[in-house]
Motif scaffolding. Sequence first.
Motif, PDB file in Angstrom:
ATOM      1  N   PRO A 179     -11.927  -3.508  -9.411  1.00  0.00           N
ATOM      2  CA  PRO A 179     -12.773  -2.382  -9.832  1.00  0.00           C
ATOM      3  C   PRO A 179     -13.127  -1.639  -8.817  1.00  0.00           C
ATOM      4  O   PRO A 179     -13.571  -0.289  -9.059  1.00  0.00           O
ATOM      5  CB  PRO A 179     -14.267  -2.953 -10.406  1.00  0.00           C
ATOM      6  N   ALA A 180     -12.584  -1.898  -7.590  1.00  0.00           N
ATOM      7  CA  ALA A 180     -13.012  -0.617  -6.568  1.00  0.00           C
ATOM      8  C   ALA A 180     -11.900   0.503  -6.776  1.00  0.00           C
ATOM      9  O   ALA A 180     -11.045   0.606  -7.620  1.00  0.00           O
ATOM     10  CB  ALA A 180     -12.396  -1.256  -5.291  1.00  0.00           C
ATOM     11  N   ALA A 181     -12.260   1.663  -6.066  1.00  0.00           N
ATOM     12  CA  ALA A 181     -11.634   2.911  -6.408  1.00  0.00           C
ATOM     13  C   ALA A 181     -10.673   2.967  -5.306  1.00  0.00           C
ATOM     14  O   ALA A 181     -10.507   1.994  -4.430  1.00  0.00           O
ATOM     15  CB  ALA A 181     -12.597   3.836  -6.112  1.00  0.00           C
ATOM     16  N   ALA A 182      -9.962   4.212  -5.411  1.00  0.00           N
ATOM     17  CA  ALA A 182      -8.635   4.543  -4.620  1.00  0.00           C
ATOM     18  C   ALA A 182      -9.186   4.539  -3.147  1.00  0.00           C
ATOM     19  O   ALA A 182      -8.311   4.306  -2.262  1.00  0.00           O
ATOM     20  CB  ALA A 182      -8.000   5.546  -5.323  1.00  0.00           C
ATOM     21  N   SER A 183     -10.387   5.055  -3.113  1.00  0.00           N
ATOM     22  CA  SER A 183     -10.764   5.235  -1.653  1.00  0.00           C
ATOM     23  C   SER A 183     -10.888   3.794  -0.778  1.00  0.00           C
ATOM     24  O   SER A 183     -10.875   3.857   0.482  1.00  0.00           O
ATOM     25  CB  SER A 183     -12.274   5.856  -1.417  1.00  0.00           C
ATOM     26  N   PHE A 184     -10.750   2.543  -1.366  1.00  0.00           N
ATOM     27  CA  PHE A 184     -10.648   1.415  -0.788  1.00  0.00           C
ATOM     28  C   PHE A 184      -9.206   1.137  -0.461  1.00  0.00           C
ATOM     29  O   PHE A 184      -8.898   0.034  -0.180  1.00  0.00           O
ATOM     30  CB  PHE A 184     -11.350   0.487  -1.587  1.00  0.00           C
ATOM     31  N   ILE A 185      -8.207   1.956  -0.646  1.00  0.00           N
ATOM     32  CA  ILE A 185      -6.792   1.734  -0.281  1.00  0.00           C
ATOM     33  C   ILE A 185      -6.743   2.491   0.787  1.00  0.00           C
ATOM     34  O   ILE A 185      -6.572   3.913   0.665  1.00  0.00           O
ATOM     35  CB  ILE A 185      -5.894   2.127  -1.528  1.00  0.00           C
ATOM     36  N   THR A 186      -6.557   2.051   1.886  1.00  0.00           N
ATOM     37  CA  THR A 186      -6.613   2.774   3.334  1.00  0.00           C
ATOM     38  C   THR A 186      -5.274   2.620   3.904  1.00  0.00           C
ATOM     39  O   THR A 186      -4.545   1.413   3.966  1.00  0.00           O
ATOM     40  CB  THR A 186      -7.844   2.224   3.939  1.00  0.00           C
ATOM     41  N   GLY A 187      -4.934   3.760   4.851  1.00  0.00           N
ATOM     42  CA  GLY A 187      -3.934   3.504   5.764  1.00  0.00           C
ATOM     43  C   GLY A 187      -2.421   3.947   5.236  1.00  0.00           C
ATOM     44  O   GLY A 187      -1.329   3.911   5.808  1.00  0.00           O
ATOM     45  N   PHE A 188      -2.531   4.412   3.780  1.00  0.00           N
ATOM     46  CA  PHE A 188      -1.152   4.865   2.871  1.00  0.00           C
ATOM     47  C   PHE A 188      -0.761   6.214   2.892  1.00  0.00           C
ATOM     48  O   PHE A 188       0.074   6.287   2.326  1.00  0.00           O
ATOM     49  CB  PHE A 188      -1.233   4.028   1.714  1.00  0.00           C
ATOM     50  N   SER A 189      -1.827   7.015   3.253  1.00  0.00           N
ATOM     51  CA  SER A 189      -1.661   8.372   3.160  1.00  0.00           C
ATOM     52  C   SER A 189      -1.050   8.741   1.737  1.00  0.00           C
ATOM     53  O   SER A 189      -0.135   9.236   1.203  1.00  0.00           O
ATOM     54  CB  SER A 189      -0.466   8.921   3.995  1.00  0.00           C
ATOM     55  N   LEU A 190      -2.211   8.431   0.705  1.00  0.00           N
ATOM     56  CA  LEU A 190      -1.863   8.729  -0.619  1.00  0.00           C
ATOM     57  C   LEU A 190      -2.019   9.923  -1.034  1.00  0.00           C
ATOM     58  O   LEU A 190      -2.684  10.728  -0.607  1.00  0.00           O
ATOM     59  CB  LEU A 190      -2.769   7.984  -1.570  1.00  0.00           C
ATOM     60  N   ALA A 191      -0.941  10.342  -1.974  1.00  0.00           N
ATOM     61  CA  ALA A 191      -0.706  11.477  -2.527  1.00  0.00           C
ATOM     62  C   ALA A 191      -0.841  11.296  -4.084  1.00  0.00           C
ATOM     63  O   ALA A 191       0.142  10.772  -4.838  1.00  0.00           O
ATOM     64  CB  ALA A 191       0.620  12.329  -2.275  1.00  0.00           C
TER      65      ALA A 191
END
Length: 365
Positions: A179-191
């Motif tokens: 249930p974590a949000a996208a902000s908890f995906i780190t180091g990937f330079s998400l677009a």
Amino acid sequence: MFMLLTTACDSGAGTDAGAPGDAGAGALADAQTPSTPTVLAATPSAGTMGVAPNTSVSVTFSEPMASASVGATSFTLTSGDPAVLIPGTIIYAGVTAVFWPAEHLASDTMFTATVSTDAMSAAGVPLVADHVWSFTTGSAWAPGQPVSLRTAGDFVILAKTGISTVPTSSITGDLGISPAAASFITGFSLAADATNVFSTSPQVVGRVYAADYAVPSPSTMTTAIGDMELAFTDAAGRAPAITELGAGSIGGMTLAPGVYGWSTGLLIPTDVTLDGGATDVWIFQIAGDLTMSSGARIVLAGGALPQNVFWQVSGLVDLGTTAHCEGIVLSMTSVTLRTGASINGRLLAQTAVGIDGSTVVAPTD
């Protein structure tokens, strides 16, 4: 006994409230009257002889059931006179319930399976009648059955609390978090995509999904996480044929297909070879941590495929620097790939996944 069941919504039964001659009201009432569930099919079927002792028992219902009602009291397996209850793990998803015995069944023995009227539909209607059938085991074992990942198999990395990388990693396949949000995906330079349903990353050949992205991502991710947990319980419920191999250290070994179990952690200090064909299955049940030393490798031989290798780990998973793994990792806690580590398979963690300059490639089905 292990038991993990999916969630279903119960609703009240409808009533026939239409007045005489009021066809519209009667039709509405009929449409709201819930149907009575039945068992459409059972495996092994009634009267089957020579069933493999390493089999599972399954039933398919005519409609979705209330998950809490399909469990140890409503789906049972017994043998002998007087009847002795066989312990096991029950996996319910969709309209199918599967019973995995905690130990392999005795050969040349009759067993009786029962699905009772304690099992109810999602609308709260009991099964039409107890469904009782018997089968008899033989002595020949069946090939192992892969663990069903369901929608969790749509992801190469799936986690609940976080996914992080130290760039640059190379990921082939989709990532997902909930249930974590996208902000908890780190180091990937998400677009973010224009739809906000998913995002992309220069390190990912695929898409990245999160619980806080646009519809349908929230429900998609909830389902995938539930399926990941079901897969973990499924793998844990298989009866092991070999236990405590190598006292928890298996470096240098060549392993045939089968279910292996350890009551502690498992160390892989040097290369391990899995030797078997394209349909063979390996399931490794590890009550503690799985640790691969730096440079150690899992090697597939004889046509073995990574999608048929399952690492069910109740502790954490730690792949050392430049270590290489093959298969599906199902971890109750975290998965860490240290600098340069790689895997052909999937990383499915009930907490977080952390990688460091790593290569993660989804199997080609």
